[in-house]
Scaffold this active site. Structure first.
Site, PDB file in Angstrom:
ATOM      1  N   ASP A  82      81.099  32.418  73.200  1.00 43.59           N
ATOM      2  CA  ASP A  82      80.541  33.741  72.915  1.00 43.59           C
ATOM      3  C   ASP A  82      80.353  34.494  74.239  1.00 43.59           C
ATOM      4  O   ASP A  82      79.722  33.967  75.170  1.00 43.59           O
ATOM      5  CB  ASP A  82      79.185  33.537  72.205  1.00 43.59           C
ATOM      6  CG  ASP A  82      78.630  34.818  71.609  1.00 43.59           C
ATOM      7  OD1 ASP A  82      79.414  35.721  71.290  1.00 43.59           O
ATOM      8  OD2 ASP A  82      77.384  34.882  71.436  1.00 43.59           O
ATOM      9  N   SER A 215      72.515  40.773  63.142  1.00 48.40           N
ATOM     10  CA  SER A 215      71.331  40.246  62.451  1.00 48.40           C
ATOM     11  C   SER A 215      70.600  41.378  61.723  1.00 48.40           C
ATOM     12  O   SER A 215      70.699  42.547  62.103  1.00 48.40           O
ATOM     13  CB  SER A 215      70.374  39.586  63.458  1.00 48.40           C
ATOM     14  OG  SER A 215      70.834  38.288  63.779  1.00 48.40           O
ATOM     15  N   ASN A 255      78.585  37.982  63.793  1.00 52.19           N
ATOM     16  CA  ASN A 255      77.770  37.161  64.713  1.00 52.19           C
ATOM     17  C   ASN A 255      76.283  37.253  64.396  1.00 52.19           C
ATOM     18  O   ASN A 255      75.727  38.369  64.340  1.00 52.19           O
ATOM     19  CB  ASN A 255      77.963  37.661  66.146  1.00 52.19           C
ATOM     20  CG  ASN A 255      79.290  37.256  66.730  1.00 52.19           C
ATOM     21  OD1 ASN A 255      80.182  36.816  66.020  1.00 52.19           O
ATOM     22  ND2 ASN A 255      79.421  37.401  68.031  1.00 52.19           N
ATOM     23  N   ARG A 282      58.617  15.967  65.981  1.00 49.43           N
ATOM     24  CA  ARG A 282      59.656  15.989  64.948  1.00 49.43           C
ATOM     25  C   ARG A 282      59.226  16.810  63.741  1.00 49.43           C
ATOM     26  O   ARG A 282      60.066  17.325  63.008  1.00 49.43           O
ATOM     27  CB  ARG A 282      60.015  14.557  64.529  1.00 49.43           C
ATOM     28  CG  ARG A 282      60.727  13.803  65.634  1.00 49.43           C
ATOM     29  CD  ARG A 282      60.882  12.344  65.327  1.00 49.43           C
ATOM     30  NE  ARG A 282      59.587  11.660  65.242  1.00 49.43           N
ATOM     31  CZ  ARG A 282      59.451  10.342  65.208  1.00 49.43           C
ATOM     32  NH1 ARG A 282      60.520   9.566  65.234  1.00 49.43           N
ATOM     33  NH2 ARG A 282      58.257   9.786  65.142  1.00 49.43           N
TER      34      ARG A 282
HETATM   35  P1  13P Z   1      72.218  39.304  66.932  1.00 46.39           P
HETATM   36  O1  13P Z   1      71.336  39.443  68.147  1.00 46.39           O
HETATM   37  O2  13P Z   1      72.154  40.535  66.101  1.00 46.39           O
HETATM   38  O3  13P Z   1      71.939  38.083  66.142  1.00 46.39           O
HETATM   39  O4  13P Z   1      73.741  39.198  67.461  1.00 46.39           O
HETATM   40  C1  13P Z   1      74.231  37.994  67.983  1.00 46.39           C
HETATM   41  C2  13P Z   1      75.541  38.146  68.665  1.00 46.39           C
HETATM   42  O5  13P Z   1      76.212  39.167  68.595  1.00 46.39           O
HETATM   43  C3  13P Z   1      76.051  37.003  69.433  1.00 46.39           C
HETATM   44  O6  13P Z   1      77.223  37.290  70.122  1.00 46.39           O
HETATM   45  O1  G3H Z   2      75.125  37.828  72.082  1.00 43.43           O
HETATM   46  C1  G3H Z   2      74.118  37.237  72.434  1.00 43.43           C
HETATM   47  C2  G3H Z   2      73.650  36.018  71.735  1.00 43.43           C
HETATM   48  O2  G3H Z   2      72.537  36.318  70.933  1.00 43.43           O
HETATM   49  C3  G3H Z   2      73.369  34.936  72.716  1.00 43.43           C
HETATM   50  O3  G3H Z   2      72.221  35.209  73.449  1.00 43.43           O
HETATM   51  O4  G3H Z   2      72.792  34.694  75.841  1.00 43.43           O
HETATM   52  O5  G3H Z   2      70.405  34.623  74.993  1.00 43.43           O
HETATM   53  O6  G3H Z   2      72.080  32.870  74.310  1.00 43.43           O
HETATM   54  P1  G3H Z   2      71.847  34.297  74.737  1.00 43.43           P
HETATM   55 ZN    ZN Z   3      77.386  39.291  70.828  1.00 42.41          ZN
END
Ligand code: 13P
Ligand code: G3H
Ligand code: ZN
Length: 309
Positions: A82, A215, A255, A282
């Site tokens: 990602d 999200s 995502n 846990r």
């Molecule tokens: P959100 O922050 O909306 O969950 O998006 C996640 C994302 O785009 C990770 O690449």
């Molecule tokens: O696009 C971003 C994702 O939510 C990942 O976030 O770099 O804090 O793991 P992070």
């Molecule tokens: Zn992203």
């Protein structure tokens, strides 16, 4: 089984549904995701960010994903990077078991984004790995994905066509109004995505589109966090009807990270508050894992990718 996204995206576009891409940071998250996709018989994209690598380390993360592939052999799993920052990180992932990488050149000028993405595509394709590129900027604040408010810009359909033709990317992340994190739209605003633009891009590029920052910031979870002492600010995410709608306009990958974070945080805050005598970690972690599973099952219903393995 580990696979690339090519066949999964083709089926998703034809069937007008999208596949969930969930961020993996630790054991409980991957277990929750995998139990969720197993219950729904959905294919899944397990994605690893720079922040996740910093937190858990790339070897632990790779072994977790390999374990998921071994434990759930019937589930198609795409092992995805990602927001890959540069060629070197993409090459490292390609050489170490990833089946898909994202090169996020969106912060660079257009010509540089093309040159960088093309370089990654050439190496990835020589190794049987697929590539997601990004054009346009999403606003939003995340640890390693940080674009200030007002600095975002929507993807231009003409530029997208040129970008895809010149780079050979397999899928394209587009900016149509979403943003990363828990603060996407002010509480009083009417959330809007530019689906017309999305349809135009899709018609021109003819490859699967990807929606980042997707999200929904479900208000029940924000309320639960805050009722147990949290201070998550009031805001809105992308309404879930819009997520379902996106697949009609060429989106095949969605995502989701923030909604999983909110579900886990709500569960852990509740658990700590209600069981102050407990010191067996846990218990809160197991409950948080169950919360991830429930959220993933819910997202699969929204995306329409259940029973598509
Ligand atoms: P959100 O922050 O909306 O969950 O998006 C996640 C994302 O785009 C990770 O690449
Ligand atoms: O696009 C971003 C994702 O939510 C990942 O976030 O770099 O804090 O793991 P992070
Ligand atoms: Zn992203």
């Amino acid at each position: 089984m580990l696979t690339t996204s090519t066949g999964l995206f083709a089926k998703a576009l034809a069937g007008k549904y999208a596949i969930g891409a969930f961020n993996v940071n630790n054991l409980e998250i991957i277990q929750g995701i995998m139990e969720g996709v197993k219950a729904k018989q959905a294919p899944v994209i397990l994605q690893v960010s720079a922040g996740a690598r910093q937190y858990a380390g790339s070897i632990f993360l790779r072994k977790l994903i390999e374990a998921a592939a071994e434990i759930y052999p019937e589930i198609p799993i795409v092992f995805h990077l990602d927001h890959g920052e540069d060629f070197e990180i993409c090459r490292d992932c390609i050489d170490n078991g990833f089946t898909s990488v994202m090169i996020d050149g969106s912060k660079h000028p257009f010509a540089e984004n093309i040159a960088l993405t093309k370089k990654v595509v050439e190496y990835a394709h020589s190794q049987g790995v697929v590539v997601e590129g990004e054009l346009g900027k999403l606003e939003g604040m995340e640890d390693d994905v940080n674009v200030a408010a007002g600095a975002g810009s929507y993807t231009d359909p003409e530029q997208a066509a040129e970008f895809v033709a010149k780079t050979g990317v397999d899928s394209l992340a587009v900016a149509i109004g979403t943003s990363h994190g828990a603060y996407k739209f002010p509480p009083e605003a009417e959330p809007k995505l530019d689906f017309e633009r999305c349809a135009q891009i899709s018609a021109k590029v003819k490859i699967p589109l990807v929606l980042h920052g997707a999200s929904s910031v479900l208000q029940d979870f924000v309320a639960e966090i805050n009722s147990y002492g949290g201070e998550v600010k009031d805001s809105q995410g992308v309404p879930e009807e819009m997520i379902t709608e996106a697949s009609k306009y060429g989106v095949a990958k969605v995502n989701i990270d923030t909604d999983i974070r909110l579900a886990m945080t709500a569960s852990m805050r509740k658990n700590f508050k209600e069981q102050p005598e407990n010191f067996d970690v846990r218990k809160p972690l197991g409950a948080a894992r169950d919360a991830v599973q429930k959220m993933v099952e819910h997202k699969i219903d929204i995306l329409g990718c259940g029973n598509k393995i």
